[in-house]
Every structure is written in structure tokens, then in C-alpha cells.
Write a protein that holds these residues in place. Structure first.
Motif, PDB file in Angstrom:
ATOM      1  N   CYS A 492       0.846  -1.199   0.000  1.00 50.57           N
ATOM      2  CA  CYS A 492       0.000   0.000   0.000  1.00 50.57           C
ATOM      3  C   CYS A 492       0.878   1.245   0.000  1.00 50.57           C
ATOM      4  CB  CYS A 492      -0.906   0.002   1.230  1.00 50.57           C
ATOM      5  SG  CYS A 492      -0.079   0.618   2.707  1.00 50.57           S
ATOM      6  N   CYS A 498       0.263   8.702   2.872  1.00 49.33           N
ATOM      7  CA  CYS A 498      -1.030   8.382   3.485  1.00 49.33           C
ATOM      8  C   CYS A 498      -1.127   8.899   4.922  1.00 49.33           C
ATOM      9  CB  CYS A 498      -1.251   6.861   3.475  1.00 49.33           C
ATOM     10  SG  CYS A 498      -2.832   6.443   4.230  1.00 49.33           S
ATOM     11  N   ALA A 501      -1.050   6.142   7.815  1.00 55.24           N
ATOM     12  CA  ALA A 501       0.042   5.162   7.886  1.00 55.24           C
ATOM     13  C   ALA A 501       0.800   5.218   9.199  1.00 55.24           C
ATOM     14  CB  ALA A 501       1.007   5.405   6.742  1.00 55.24           C
ATOM     15  N   CYS A 536      -0.991   0.198   7.835  1.00 51.31           N
ATOM     16  CA  CYS A 536      -1.826   0.275   9.040  1.00 51.31           C
ATOM     17  C   CYS A 536      -2.904  -0.802   8.948  1.00 51.31           C
ATOM     18  CB  CYS A 536      -2.433   1.679   9.175  1.00 51.31           C
ATOM     19  SG  CYS A 536      -3.873   1.950   8.121  1.00 51.31           S
ATOM     20  N   ASN A 538      -5.879  -0.848   8.193  1.00 50.26           N
ATOM     21  CA  ASN A 538      -6.879  -0.797   7.111  1.00 50.26           C
ATOM     22  C   ASN A 538      -6.579  -1.813   6.013  1.00 50.26           C
ATOM     23  OD1 ASN A 538      -8.522   1.218   8.181  1.00 50.26           O
ATOM     24  ND2 ASN A 538      -7.205   2.836   7.402  1.00 50.26           N
ATOM     25  N   CYS A 540      -4.967  -1.936   3.113  1.00 48.22           N
ATOM     26  CA  CYS A 540      -5.146  -1.673   1.681  1.00 48.22           C
ATOM     27  C   CYS A 540      -4.214  -2.538   0.840  1.00 48.22           C
ATOM     28  CB  CYS A 540      -4.861  -0.209   1.382  1.00 48.22           C
ATOM     29  SG  CYS A 540      -5.895   0.907   2.327  1.00 48.22           S
TER      30      CYS A 540
END
Ligand code: SRM
Ligand code: SF4
Length: 611
Positions: A492, A498, A501, A536, A538, A540
Motif C-alpha cells: 500500500c 497516506c 500510515a 496500518c 486498514n 489496503c
């Protein structure tokens, strides 16, 4: 506000499309375009709803929560205050709004709650993500590229866009949804960029926030000798439904949460259907032999819950695919809980409604109120498995095998080959997209494709031209023959851009893969070993999908400041017997310790040996 580099794009190296090159796309000055006609779709009933739904239609045509009390998270409140699509798409709304924002001093934007929400949240409905790490007023632009198919003209234009913003800012990424994100963009330039992209056949609409994301399909659709279904036209048709012909679709632009759709093209399942909210899996009607799909729903990854898609026990004709998506999406829109954001994806709605009620409601919303059962059709996949076994579950060895699309491969068309180029972590610099466009024109058919593994495919290269193709500098840079670990690397965005992050991902991911590729070799027959990094929880970078998964976290080290580290996962399985990678180690700092731990996993579980 954001005044740097605001000269009109036409003055940069960017070629503006001419009327002839954008008029339906049969022939452009860069060569023939691949024109994929969307399949005829039975029009979905866009207004379908129920008396007990949580949302209703406004006179302007957008959908809003009926009871403010249900807006239990800040994003729902923002949507209630002002509908993004309405605001941005209303007569010249986007140009007007960007004009207003760019003429406001930056400091004043954040003292005005409405403006702040527009710049940070609502612009995502146009694909514009404010990136404060890149500087105030700098944006990332997320596109929609159905099935990840591009042409050389589009690539050149996009390279012109990012090149304008200089080495530090101007770059692009191939994403884990077979898509592109462009970086460095200023709001002043955005209206012109969006309108040029549109004239080139690309929309960025509804690519962020609570919308349906890029529709993914097989990266080797139409050229794969083992293809079961050519996914391109369906991805295009569904994108046209999702964006209502690239105009914005207010019926589904206020969902409880993001939403992923994919169409499966072969037994390899390159699209990762198990982590999509809707996956269409090719099948054939037992009654009349017509093509259609078995339907899986509710797959997703998130910080607190990951779920594999489950069968909806349904079969739809090809022509009803958009209607089916609308039946599911509108059910989700109307009944999806809008509480904490971590509990608002489709699978939570299915849980909340109960599977049977959910299916019944979806069926009620289908044309004729009828949703045939899965048993009315036969999957097209088992035949393909007979030709190409995937996911052999071998206890001693965790690896899921599937064909690699990297390298040089014969197409189903005689005499033609595709080249799968490895773009490490999907990172593209200024100049790369033009170089890819040039080789696509010179050796192929002007087409460039993307994969969810963040790589690039150049199709339609005559065999006799392949040697010369391999000599090209960009093919040396994005080699079709990378090391086993670089080949399977996905990462990601991470801390470089981001805001969420916890660690820098792409650079660390590549360094580790390269170091271990130097040290290890893998058993014959291994195509690639998939290491998936996310900065992180999430995820992605689809960490749970990896053979080895990395999720960024900060690690406290005694007597020092916290350092970047990861939680380590292992054993993700893809294809027809998917499984989530499981946590095997926590809070491992980046560096030697991580290298040794990953090396041990690769040797123990994936048959790697020291070179
Ligand atoms: Fe993602 C949020 C990047 C695919 C789950 N994702 C974000 C944001 C927008 C966060 C932010 O505040 O800006 C990231 C933008 C960073 C940037 O500047 O690039 C971001 N996500 C990405 C991309 C670019 C990763 C990549 O490097 O490829 C992918 C863009 C795909 C696209 O083209 O549309 C991307 N994101 C995914 C995937 C993978 C997938 O779709 O297969 C997932 C997990 C799968 C899923 O969603 O089921 C994913 N992203 C998230 C989540 C957690 C969602 C959830 O349900 O909890 C967030 C956070 C959120 O939405 O609140 C998020
Ligand atoms: Fe950003 Fe986290 Fe997604 Fe990586 S996983 S792009 S760090 S939100």
C-alpha cells in the motif's frame, strides 16, 4: 492557496486530445484503440426502496438518511449536511466550487466547517484526496479503470499530468484494485485534468468514500488461452451503471460504506473474489445454456473483521448483472447500519438483516421480483480446474499456486504474446507511463493493462518482435523476470503520502524482498511468493491475502523513541480455497530481526533454501 505550478496543463508537455482522437475511439493518432462495447444490460430500477428503509430520496434525486439520529458517525453527518455528488455535479458545480476554494486563503478554509469538509471529504466523490503530507492544496487523484485497461494516449496524458509537478511530487501508483492514482495535483488544475480525462474516456467519479470502487476483472481477459469468461465488457458495463454513464449515479452515491465489485475470468481468480463485496463468478444456465454468474457477497478486509465472500445462492443472466448489483447495492443503501464506520460494510448489513431476509429483499428488487437459485446454473470453473489445478492443499507446503501473469506468455490468438512487467510495489515515476505507452504502440496494439498485484501487462505483441521488445529500457526497468519475492510483492501507499500510515511501506517492502531474493531460492514450479504490506490495519495492501503479510505498527524499544515495525501474518491462500493469513508475530521492528523472521517462515513453510 496551492498556487505553485498552476500554469495551464496545455502549456506543459501534455498533448490535448483532438476531436478525432476522442470521438468514440476507433482510431487515434497514437494507433488503434481497443474498443470494448459494454454488454446490453437490463436497466436496473433505480428507485426501488421499501417502506421500512432507513433512507429516502430527496427532490434533487440523491438519497439521504430519514432519521438524523441514525447518522452515528461523522461521515454520515457530513453527507447529511450537503450531498457531495449533488454539490459537485450540479451545473458546473465542480468548477464553481474549486474556483471558490482556490480563491480562499488556506487558513480560512479550515475555519469554515463546510469548506473544510468539502476539501477533505466531499472532493473524494470526484476522486480527489487532499494530501497534506504532500503540502497544503496538493491532491491525489484516484481514477476508475474498468478491468484495468488503458490505451497509450491515456497513459501519455497522465504522464504529462504528473510530470508537471516535479520529481518529488509528481508520481503515480498502480493500486490493489487494478487502478491508478496520480499525485501532486493542485486544485487549480483539477477541472482541466478531469475534463481532459473524460474526453479520453476516463472518469474519476465516485472512486473514493462511500461508493463502489474500481470494478476489477481478469488482467488477461480476452488473451488468456485458459479463459473462462472475458471480463472486460462486463467491467465496463458495471462501471457505466455505477457512474450512470460517467455522469454520477445519485442512486448509489450515499452508501453506508465503500463497496468492491469484481468479475471472475478464470480458475486462477486473479481478481481475489473472496475479498469483494460482490463477486460475479461465470456460470451457464442449465435451462437455456445462457451465460451468467453465480453470485458471492460480503467479502472484505478491515481492521476489526475480515470475511470471505459467501454464496448468495443465486444465478443471474449476463444482461441482469447490473440489475443484480443495483438490487444488492440499494438494499445495502436502504438497510445498511450507519453506526461506527468499522461495522458498516455489506457483511455487517447481511448479519444485521439475517441472510434469508437479505436474499429475499435482493430478490424483491430484481426485475420481475425473481432471483433464480444457484442450482439453476453450472459453474464454468471446474472445467478450467481440470486443465490447470490450482490451490493444491499440501500440508507440508503452504503455497497457493496459480499461473503468474508476469513473464512472456502465448495468447490465445496465434502468433501473439503478452508481456507481464513487474512494477515493484506499483510505483511509477514521471516518464514511466510515456515509456510504457511507447512500447505498447511500437510492439503491441497500444494497450496497457494493470493487475491487482500492482503490475503492468502489455498485450498483443507479435512473437517475432519479442526479442526487440525485451531490449527496451523500460522493459529492463520493469523486468518480466524478477526475483520470486519481488514478483509477488504488493504494498500500500504507506507513510510517504497516506495520513493513516504508521510506517513507510513501499521502500521497506522492496528492500526486504530484494535482500531475501538474493539469499534464497524456491522449489521448482514456484511462480512467485506473495508478500503483502500495509502501513496500518486498514490493510489496503491486502495483508491477509499474502503468503506472508505485514501490517504496520509502531514498536517501543527500551530507552529509545518508538520505531517502525510490523505485525507479521502467514499462510494467506488465494483462488478457490481461500484462507486468511494469520497473525504469527507481533511488533517486530523493521530491519535485521524482521528479515530473519521472514526468512525462517519462507524456509519452513514455502520450501526456500539458502542459495
Ligand atoms: Fe484503501 C482508506 C489507499 C485498496 C481498505 N485507502 C484508504 C485511504 C484513502 C486512506 C486515507 O485516509 O487517505 C488510502 C489513500 C492513501 C493514498 O494516498 O494512496 C488508501 N486503498 C488504497 C490503495 C491506493 C492502496 C494501494 O497502494 O494500492 C488502494 C486503492 C484501490 C483503488 O484503486 O480504489 C486501496 N483499501 C484497499 C483495499 C484492497 C482491495 O480493495 O482489495 C482495502 C481492503 C479490502 C476492502 O476494502 O475490503 C482497503 N482503505 C481501506 C480501508 C478500510 C476499509 C474498512 O472497511 O474498514 C480504509 C479506511 C477507511 O475507508 O476508512 C482505506
Ligand atoms: Fe494508508 Fe493504511 Fe491504507 Fe496503507 S493500509 S494506504 S497506510 S490507510
Amino acid at each position: 492557496f496551492g498556487s505553485a505550478n498552476s500554469a495551464p496543463l496545455a502549456a506543459a508537455t501534455v498533448e490535448q486530445p483532438t476531436a478525432s482522437s476522442s470521438s468514440g475511439g476507433l482510431e487515434s493518432r497514437y494507433g488503434p484503440k481497443t474498443v470494448i462495447k459494454p454488454l446490453p444490460q437490463n436497466p436496473p430500477n433505480l428507485d426501488v426502496t421499501s417502506a421500512d428503509a432507513f433512507v429516502g430520496k430527496t427532490p434533487q434525486g440523491s438519497w439521504q438518511l430519514l432519521d438524523e439520529g441514525r447518522a452515528k458517525n461523522p461521515f454520515e453527518k457530513t453527507k447529511l449536511q450537503n450531498d457531495a455528488l449533488e454539490l459537485l455535479k450540479r451545473n458546473g458545480g465542480f468548477d464553481e466550487l474549486t474556483g471558490e476554494l482556490t480563491s480562499t486563503p488556506f487558513e480560512d478554509i479550515y475555519t469554515d466547517e463546510e469548506k473544510a469538509k468539502t476539501i477533505d471529504v466531499r472532493l473524494k466523490w470526484m476522486g480527489l484526496f487532499h494530501r497534506l503530507k504532500a503540502g497544503k492544496g496538493r491532491f491525489m487523484l484516484r481514477l476508475r479503470l474498468p478491468n484495468g485497461v488503458l490505451n497509450s494516449e491515456q497513459c501519455r496524458y497522465m504522464d504529462g499530468v504528473i510530470s508537471k509537478y516535479g520529481e518529488e511530487q509528481g508520481c503515480a501508483d498502480v493500486t490493489t484494485r487494478q487502478n491508478l492514482q496520480l499525485r501532486g495535483i493542485t486544485l487549480e488544475d483539477a477541472p482541466e485534468i478531469l475534463s481532459t480525462l473524460e474526453s479520453l474516456g476516463i472518469t474519476t467519479l465516485q472512486s473514493g468514500m462511500d461508493n463502489v470502487r474500481n470494478v476489477a476483472g481478469s488482467p488477461i481477459a480476452g488473451i488468456d488461452p485458459q479463459e473462462v469468461y472475458d471480463t472486460r465488457a462486463m467491467c465496463q458495463a458495471l462501471t457505466e451503471y455505477v457512474t450512470q454513464g460517467y455522469d454520477g449515479n445519485p442512486a448509489i452515491s450515499n452508501l453506508p460504506r465503500k463497496f468492491n465489485i469484481c468479475v471472475v475470468g478464470s480458475a486462477d481468480m486473479f481478481e481475489h473474489p473472496h475479498i469483494n463485496d460482490i463477486a460475479l463468478v461465470p456460470a451457464k444456465s442449465n435451462d437455456n445454456g445462457k451465460l451468467g454468474f453465480h453470485v458471492e457477497v460480503g467479502g472484505f478486509l478491515s481492521p476489526i473483521r475480515c470475511a470471505d465472500a459467501i454464496p448468495l445462492d443465486a444465478f443471474v443472466d449476463e444482461g441482469d448483472a447490473a440489475a443484480l448489483c443495483h438490487a444488492i447495492l440499494s438494499t445495502f443503501r436502504d438497510y445498511g447500519v450507519r453506526g461506527p464506520r468499522t461495522k458498516t460494510r455489506l457483511m455487517w448489513c447481511i448479519d444485521e438483516m439475517g441472510y434469508d431476509n437479505f436474499r429475499e429483499e435482493v430478490a424483491r428488487r430484481m426485475p420481475g421480483g425473481n432471483l433464480p437459485r444457484a442450482s439453476e446454473a453450472t459453474t464454468l470453473l471446474p472445467d478450467a480446474i481440470a486443465h490447470h489445478p490450482i490451490d493444491p492443499i499440501d500440508e507440508s507446503h503452504h503455497h497457493s499456486t496459480r499461473r503468474s501473469v508476469l513473464g512472456i506468455h502465448d495468447q490465445k490468438q496465434d502468433g501473439l504474446q503478452w508481456a507481464g512487467l513487474c512494477v515493484p510495489t506499483g510505483s511509477l515515476e514521471s516518464g514511466d507511463m510515456t515509456a510504457l505507452a511507447n512500447i505498447a504502440d511500437k510492439f503491441g496494439s497500444g494497450e496497457v493493462r494493470l493487475t491487482v498485484d500492482q503490475n503492468v501487462i502489455i498485450p498483443n505483441i507479435p512473437k517475432e518482435k519479442m526479442d526487440a521488445f525485451l531490449e527496451e529500457p523500460i522493459v529492463q526497468k520493469f523486468t518480466p523476470f524478477p526475483g520470486m519475492l519481488v514478483a509477488g510483492l504488493v504494498s500500500c501507499t504507506g507513510a510517504r503520502w497516506c495520513p493513516q500510515a504508521q510506517i513507510h511501506t513501499k521502500s521497506n517492502a522492496l528492500e526486504l524482498a530484494q535482500r531475501l531474493d538474493e539469499q534464497l531460492s524456491f522449489p521448482e514450479g514456484t511462480n512467485e511468493v506473495r508478500m503483502h504490506w500495509s502501513g496500518c490495519p486498514n490493510v489496503c495492501g491486502q495483508s491477509q491475502v499474502g503468503d506472508v503479510g505485514f501490517i504496520g505498527t509502531s514498536v517501543k524499544v527500551k530507552g529509545q523513541d518508538a520505531v517502525e515495525g510490523v505485525n507479521l501474518l502467514e499462510g494467506g491462500r488465494i483462488g478457490q480455497a481461500p484462507a486468511e493469513a494469520q497473525l504469527v508475530d507481533k511488533k517486530v521492528p523493521l530491519g535485521d530481526e524482521l528479515e530473519q523472521k521472514v526468512k525462517a517462515i519462507l524456509m519452513e513453510k514455502y520450501g526456500a533454501v539458502e542459495k
